[in-house]
Design a protein around this motif. Structure first.
Motif, PDB file in Angstrom:
ATOM      1  N   ALA A 124     -26.905   7.667  75.868  1.00 51.29           N
ATOM      2  CA  ALA A 124     -27.418   9.035  75.946  1.00 51.29           C
ATOM      3  C   ALA A 124     -28.103   9.445  74.660  1.00 51.29           C
ATOM      4  N   ASP A 125     -27.483   9.155  73.521  1.00 53.07           N
ATOM      5  CA  ASP A 125     -28.139   9.559  72.272  1.00 53.07           C
ATOM      6  C   ASP A 125     -29.292   8.633  71.908  1.00 53.07           C
ATOM      7  N   GLU A 128     -31.908  10.613  73.665  1.00 52.27           N
ATOM      8  CA  GLU A 128     -32.201  11.811  72.857  1.00 52.27           C
ATOM      9  C   GLU A 128     -33.179  11.489  71.726  1.00 52.27           C
ATOM     10  N   ASN A 153     -25.558  12.054  79.289  1.00 55.85           N
ATOM     11  CA  ASN A 153     -24.856  13.332  79.415  1.00 55.85           C
ATOM     12  C   ASN A 153     -24.977  14.210  78.174  1.00 55.85           C
ATOM     13  N   THR A 154     -26.024  14.015  77.377  1.00 50.08           N
ATOM     14  CA  THR A 154     -26.258  14.912  76.242  1.00 50.08           C
ATOM     15  C   THR A 154     -27.461  15.802  76.556  1.00 50.08           C
ATOM     16  N   GLY A 155     -27.762  16.741  75.648  1.00 51.88           N
ATOM     17  CA  GLY A 155     -28.665  17.848  75.934  1.00 51.88           C
ATOM     18  C   GLY A 155     -29.957  17.510  76.637  1.00 51.88           C
TER      19      GLY A 155
END
Length: 448
Positions: A124-125, A128, A153-155
């Motif tokens: 996820a990151d 990002e 599941n991050t922003g």
């Protein structure tokens, strides 16, 4: 449940299982109604197999979350982590560290033409930071991704995602979605693979034009959408996205978190499509999740943007030594032991033909699709209308598979067939027998 008892070297300990389940009351589970969890307790694993605290053994045809590509407890990877722990367990990301550099070089060895690797803590990151790099490099904001997708599941990653998990989490800006090619459930009324590809690319072009090409920083796609259903792109689609990105000055970000490092029988799934993205997000298979890690493979053009300009991003554990050591050992073992080739062969010779045969025998299987050790069975209640089966059918299938000693991966109306890349012919054939029996049981129950 039928018992497949392990050899005496692996002791059962039912009391430990009871304790694990009792303590699980203190664990807040992801994507779950907390009062309705009943997690399967795993005590240990080796290769393609896991076992519970009662000593019952299961073929792991989930690879956990489609990440244990090299299998459980590979001795070379475990030894590398232990050896690194004796030398240096942690180090700040701003320092130079030998094993971190070795891990970057090991990844780049399978991504010719790329410049560098930005390490993250997971997939996820990685997404990002790939999005951030594309935005800063282009000076634009919007990211176009697909409705049938999952990116984390991050922003920004969860808003780039297309499935239901996006909706309660839409707090990030600048995200636009389009439909990708999927002939079995076509959004474009296509009659052929070629038509589906052409219409999906036309749709993507029109979305970009309607949004304003000068505002689009990136096209973000999974090389093969995984959680959305193992939707293998038709020939020419990824190349068409590359052409659109070039035409409109956008970056092409390839999400290889689930599809990378052997899963499809290639080092990266996009390799089979002769396409070079600008950024590659990876995680999962790069070290089979033995230590949390992910990263972004960066093109020379984007690397150059930050050669005299600060990249405003970083993580405390970027390039963590234990994770780096596990990457080096994993990629070395995968190359020296022919693990990627094994995944390709198993898909071509065993799983592909075997799953096609299952689809012929069981009307519930609307389509079997995939490549390597990356397959999905699209389950329907009516073959003509292609109406998806309900959660009750999926629950019954999961139970039938577990009783027969196979740990499944289920998503929506599908059973995903995703064993470790080290799976043997005998294990794959045994799994096919188990799937066959389970479908027969559930279909018989439904008929009754």
């Amino acid at each position: 449940m039928t018992d497949t008892v392990l050899n005496d070297a692996i002791a059962s300990d039912p009391a430990a299982g009871d304790r694990a389940r009792a303590l699980d009351a203190h664990v807040f589970h992801s994507w779950s109604v907390q009062g309705q969890t009943n997690p399967f307790a795993i005590a240990g694993g080796l290769g393609t197999r896991v076992w519970d605290h009662d000593g019952r053994e299961y073929l792991d045809f989930s690879s956990q979350l489609v990440n244990a590509n090299i299998g459980h407890q590979h001795p070379k990877v475990v030894a590398a982590i232990k050896a690194q722990a004796d030398v240096l367990t942690t180090v700040a990301p701003a320092t130079t560290n030998l094993v971190r550099g070795e891990a970057a070089a090991a990844v780049l060895a399978h991504a010719p033409g790329f410049q560098s690797v930005f390490f993250t803590n997971g997939g996820a990151d990685a997404i990002e930071n790939a999005i951030r790099m594309a935005r800063l490099h282009t000076g634009r904001d919007k990211v176009v991704s697909l409705y049938r997708s999952y990116h984390g599941n991050t922003g920004a990653a969860v808003v780039a995602t297309g499935d239901w998990r996006r909706v309660p989490n839409e707090y990030a800006r600048g995200h636009v979605h389009a439909f990708g090619p999927f002939l079995y459930r076509s959004e474009f009324w296509s009659a052929s693979v070629e038509q589906e590809c052409e219409r999906a690319l036309h749709h993507m072009r029109r979305v970009i034009e309607a949004e304003g090409p000068e505002s689009v920083a990136a096209i973000l796609v999974e090389a093969i959408p995984g959680t959305a259903g193992v939707i293998v792109p038709p020939p020419g689609y990824l190349a068409g996205l590359r052409e659109l990105a070039d035409r409109f000055g956008a970056m092409l970000i390839m999400d290889e978190v689930m599809s990378g490092f052997g899963r499809t029988g290639e080092w990266f799934a996009h390799d089979a499509h002769d396409v070079r993205p600008d950024l590659i997000a990876f995680a999962k298979g790069v070290n089979s999740g033995y230590v949390p890690v992910g990263g972004v493979v960066v093109s020379p053009e984007i690397h150059e943007t930050f050669s005299s300009r600060v990249f405003p991003g970083g993580l405390t554990y970027s390039g963590h030594p234990l994770a780096a050591a596990s990457i080096v050992a994993t990629l070395d073992a995968m190359a020296s032991e022919g693990i990627v080739d094994n995944a390709r062969r198993i898909g071509q010779d065993v799983l592909g033909p075997g799953l096609a045969a299952l689809a012929e025998r069981h009307a519930m299987i609307g389509e079997a699709r995939g490549v390597g050790v990356f397959w999905a069975l699209d389950l329907v209640s009516d073959a003509k209308t292609r109406t998806p089966v309900g959660a009750d059918v999926i629950g019954a299938l999961k139970g039938a598979l577990l009783r027969r000693g196979l740990l499944p991966f289920a998503a929506d109306n599908r059973i995903h067939v995703v064993p470790p890349c080290v799976v043997t012919d005998d294990e794959a054939h045994r799994a096919l027998e188990i799937y066959d029996e389970a479908f027969a049981e559930v279909a018989g129950g439904a008929a009754a």
